[in-house]
Design a protein around this motif. Sequence first.
Motif, PDB file in Angstrom:
ATOM      1  N   ASN A  33       0.850  -1.184   0.000  1.00  0.00           N
ATOM      2  CA  ASN A  33       0.000   0.000   0.000  1.00  0.00           C
ATOM      3  C   ASN A  33       0.887   1.235   0.000  1.00  0.00           C
ATOM      4  N   GLN A  34       0.604   2.174  -0.875  1.00  0.00           N
ATOM      5  CA  GLN A  34       1.400   3.392  -0.963  1.00  0.00           C
ATOM      6  C   GLN A  34       0.482   4.589  -1.080  1.00  0.00           C
ATOM      7  N   GLY A  35       0.877   5.690  -0.453  1.00  0.00           N
ATOM      8  CA  GLY A  35       0.153   6.942  -0.609  1.00  0.00           C
ATOM      9  C   GLY A  35      -0.799   7.233   0.526  1.00  0.00           C
ATOM     10  N   ASN A  36      -1.768   8.090   0.237  1.00  0.00           N
ATOM     11  CA  ASN A  36      -2.770   8.520   1.202  1.00  0.00           C
ATOM     12  C   ASN A  36      -3.984   7.609   1.112  1.00  0.00           C
ATOM     13  N   TYR A  37      -4.265   6.860   2.197  1.00  0.00           N
ATOM     14  CA  TYR A  37      -5.486   6.050   2.213  1.00  0.00           C
ATOM     15  C   TYR A  37      -6.663   6.998   2.351  1.00  0.00           C
ATOM     16  N   LEU A  38      -7.622   6.885   1.461  1.00  0.00           N
ATOM     17  CA  LEU A  38      -8.782   7.771   1.452  1.00  0.00           C
ATOM     18  C   LEU A  38     -10.020   6.981   1.852  1.00  0.00           C
TER      19      LEU A  38
END
Length: 111
Positions: A33-38
Amino acid sequence: MCCKTLTVIAAMVVMLTACCSTLERLVYRPDINQGNYLAPADVAKIHTGMTKQQVAYTLGTPMMQDPFGSDTWFYVFRQQPGHEAVKQQTLTLTFSQDGILTNVKNQPTLN
């Protein structure tokens, strides 16, 4: 005798190569998982007219900002489950010169 031996060897080679694709599923691959979880509930809270501070409080800092200014924020979440296809969600927020949210573009999960 020689023909039987070649047939057995050819059959074994075919079985071994067919087995490789089956064995690949048995090998553990971690989820990445990469980035901003929305969270959908957080995205639903965002609406035009909010300030940059309000958006940052709700969603956190963006993963990327417009390199030619800070009027566009990008929230990107990329998920790669073990043996499944990659999924990506991108939320693009555009602000006015005054720092007021003017446009919300939510690109849902892509494969």
